[in-house]
Each structure stands twice: as C-alpha cells, then as structure tokens.
Design a protein around this motif. Structure first.
Motif, mmCIF file in Angstrom:
data_model
loop_
_atom_site.group_PDB
_atom_site.id
_atom_site.type_symbol
_atom_site.label_atom_id
_atom_site.label_comp_id
_atom_site.label_asym_id
_atom_site.label_seq_id
_atom_site.Cartn_x
_atom_site.Cartn_y
_atom_site.Cartn_z
ATOM 1 N N GLN A 15 0.832 -1.202 0.000
ATOM 2 C CA GLN A 15 0.000 0.000 0.000
ATOM 3 C C GLN A 15 0.871 1.258 0.000
ATOM 4 O O GLN A 15 0.588 2.216 -0.730
ATOM 5 C CB GLN A 15 -0.910 -0.006 1.225
ATOM 6 N N ILE A 16 1.952 1.253 0.762
ATOM 7 C CA ILE A 16 2.863 2.394 0.803
ATOM 8 C C ILE A 16 3.484 2.622 -0.575
ATOM 9 O O ILE A 16 3.553 3.756 -1.063
ATOM 10 C CB ILE A 16 3.954 2.176 1.874
ATOM 11 N N VAL A 17 3.939 1.547 -1.212
ATOM 12 C CA VAL A 17 4.571 1.640 -2.530
ATOM 13 C C VAL A 17 3.581 2.158 -3.565
ATOM 14 O O VAL A 17 3.903 3.052 -4.353
ATOM 15 C CB VAL A 17 5.157 0.271 -2.954
ATOM 16 N N ALA A 20 2.881 5.866 -3.086
ATOM 17 C CA ALA A 20 4.002 6.677 -3.567
ATOM 18 C C ALA A 20 4.034 6.706 -5.091
ATOM 19 O O ALA A 20 4.350 7.739 -5.684
ATOM 20 C CB ALA A 20 5.319 6.134 -3.019
ATOM 21 N N MET A 21 3.705 5.585 -5.733
ATOM 22 C CA MET A 21 3.684 5.539 -7.199
ATOM 23 C C MET A 21 2.677 6.548 -7.762
ATOM 24 O O MET A 21 2.918 7.162 -8.798
ATOM 25 C CB MET A 21 3.289 4.141 -7.690
ATOM 26 N N LYS A 22 1.565 6.710 -7.073
ATOM 27 C CA LYS A 22 0.495 7.570 -7.584
ATOM 28 C C LYS A 22 0.609 9.021 -7.143
ATOM 29 O O LYS A 22 0.243 9.924 -7.887
ATOM 30 C CB LYS A 22 -0.859 7.032 -7.118
ATOM 31 N N ASP A 24 3.434 10.614 -5.071
ATOM 32 C CA ASP A 24 4.696 11.285 -4.756
ATOM 33 C C ASP A 24 5.056 12.251 -5.870
ATOM 34 O O ASP A 24 4.930 11.924 -7.045
ATOM 35 C CB ASP A 24 5.821 10.267 -4.541
ATOM 36 N N GLN A 25 5.510 13.435 -5.502
ATOM 37 C CA GLN A 25 5.842 14.478 -6.481
ATOM 38 C C GLN A 25 7.192 14.251 -7.153
ATOM 39 O O GLN A 25 7.482 14.858 -8.172
ATOM 40 C CB GLN A 25 5.851 15.852 -5.787
ATOM 41 N N ARG A 26 8.021 13.391 -6.576
ATOM 42 C CA ARG A 26 9.368 13.171 -7.098
ATOM 43 C C ARG A 26 9.352 12.041 -8.125
ATOM 44 O O ARG A 26 9.031 10.899 -7.793
ATOM 45 C CB ARG A 26 10.318 12.833 -5.948
ATOM 46 N N PRO A 27 9.691 12.336 -9.392
ATOM 47 C CA PRO A 27 9.656 11.316 -10.445
ATOM 48 C C PRO A 27 10.550 10.112 -10.148
ATOM 49 O O PRO A 27 10.187 8.980 -10.461
ATOM 50 C CB PRO A 27 10.140 12.044 -11.698
ATOM 51 N N GLY A 28 11.708 10.344 -9.555
ATOM 52 C CA GLY A 28 12.612 9.242 -9.237
ATOM 53 C C GLY A 28 11.991 8.266 -8.253
ATOM 54 O O GLY A 28 12.130 7.043 -8.380
ATOM 55 N N VAL A 29 11.287 8.795 -7.267
ATOM 56 C CA VAL A 29 10.626 7.941 -6.274
ATOM 57 C C VAL A 29 9.529 7.127 -6.947
ATOM 58 O O VAL A 29 9.386 5.924 -6.689
ATOM 59 C CB VAL A 29 10.064 8.775 -5.106
ATOM 60 N N ARG A 30 8.758 7.765 -7.822
ATOM 61 C CA ARG A 30 7.695 7.029 -8.530
ATOM 62 C C ARG A 30 8.280 5.896 -9.367
ATOM 63 O O ARG A 30 7.757 4.775 -9.370
ATOM 64 C CB ARG A 30 6.881 7.985 -9.397
ATOM 65 N N GLN A 31 9.374 6.164 -10.067
ATOM 66 C CA GLN A 31 10.004 5.136 -10.902
ATOM 67 C C GLN A 31 10.513 3.983 -10.033
ATOM 68 O O GLN A 31 10.315 2.807 -10.350
ATOM 69 C CB GLN A 31 11.158 5.723 -11.703
ATOM 70 N N ARG A 32 11.171 4.305 -8.935
ATOM 71 C CA ARG A 32 11.752 3.271 -8.075
ATOM 72 C C ARG A 32 10.669 2.458 -7.388
ATOM 73 O O ARG A 32 10.802 1.239 -7.242
ATOM 74 C CB ARG A 32 12.701 3.927 -7.081
ATOM 75 N N CYS A 33 9.573 3.113 -6.986
ATOM 76 C CA CYS A 33 8.458 2.375 -6.386
ATOM 77 C C CYS A 33 7.800 1.451 -7.409
ATOM 78 O O CYS A 33 7.387 0.340 -7.073
ATOM 79 C CB CYS A 33 7.433 3.344 -5.796
ATOM 80 N N THR A 34 7.725 1.896 -8.650
ATOM 81 C CA THR A 34 7.193 1.038 -9.708
ATOM 82 C C THR A 34 8.051 -0.206 -9.854
ATOM 83 O O THR A 34 7.533 -1.325 -9.982
ATOM 84 C CB THR A 34 7.141 1.807 -11.045
#
Length: 147
Positions: A15-17, A20-22, A24-34
């Motif tokens: 759920q946390i991941v 964050a994917m949906k 989080d404002q930081r593109p790097g975090v979204r990519q890494r969570c994906t």
C-alpha cells in the motif's frame, strides 16, 4: 545454484509503494516504487531493469534502499559539487515567461518602443542560430525589465 531472493511485500508495504507511485511528487521515487512493485509481482530484476531502462545493479540498489529506509530512502539524494545556478526566483521567472506563451505572442503584447529596445539588445548580446532562433533567456530578460 544461487539462492532465490524474496521480493514479496507485506500488504502494508504494498500500500505504501502504490501510494508513492500515484502521489509522490518526485519522479525518481515514482520510478523506483514502480520497480519495487514489479519485483513484488514476480518480475525478475533483469526484466525490471529492461522495463525501467536502467542497469540490473541499479535495480538491486533500489531494493537495498527500499529495505533500508522505505520510500524516503528511494528519494534522490543531494549530490556534491557546484550548486545549481538557478534559484527559486529564477525558476519562478522562467515559469512566468513560459505561461506568457511563445516569443511572437509575448512581443506582440508589448509597446513598439520596448520591442525596438529588445530587438537592439538581442542583436548585440545574443548568438543567433542558423535558422535565426534564440534561447528562452532573451524573453526572461524582458520580463525582468533588463532591456
């Protein structure tokens, strides 16, 4: 044969991941969570690396960072070296200029005298491309009132 690694997440971690994917404002975090979610779904690290256009060691690094500190550890850290030249005021100025539209539209909204001054400054200060184009900074100067 190497030991198989377990990339499964608990319901809470998943759920946390996904949040964050949906959100989080930081593109790097979204990519890494994906990438972390894809591993949870059963994809192999080499497949995830190919999907994310990164190296396999990078995927392993993301896994390690996730296990160490969760989403915040996946954020891009500040790097050493020379600080960026653009400060918050400059970024606001660029955003303002972009909102005003293309250069012809912007110039059309100005008084004739100001257009002439801008034209003269551009001729003396800028390097024109072969096609006659100039960079965005010329419009930024005009917005700041430097010309």
């Amino acid at each position: 044969m190497p030991k198989a690694r377990d990339y499964h997440l608990t319901e809470q971690e998943l759920q946390i991941v996904e949040t964050a994917m949906k959100r989080d404002q930081r593109p790097g975090v979204r990519q890494r969570c994906t990438a972390i979610r894809l591993l949870h779904l059963g994809y192999k690290p080499d497949e995830v690396a190919k999907m994310q256009a990164v190296s396999i060691p990078t995927v392993y690094s993301w896994i390690k960072r996730w296990r160490t500190g969760g989403v915040e550890e996946l954020a891009t850290k500040p790097r050493s070296g020379r600080p960026a030249k653009a400060d918050k005021a400059y970024e606001r100025l660029v955003a303002e200029v972009i909102e005003k539209g293309a250069a012809p539209t912007y110039l059309a909204s100005l008084e004739i005298e100001k257009c002439d001054r801008i034209r003269e400054v551009l001729r003396t200060r800028l390097i024109f491309s072969v096609d006659g184009s100039i960079t965005l900074s010329a419009r930024a100067w005009a917005v700041q009132g430097l010309v």
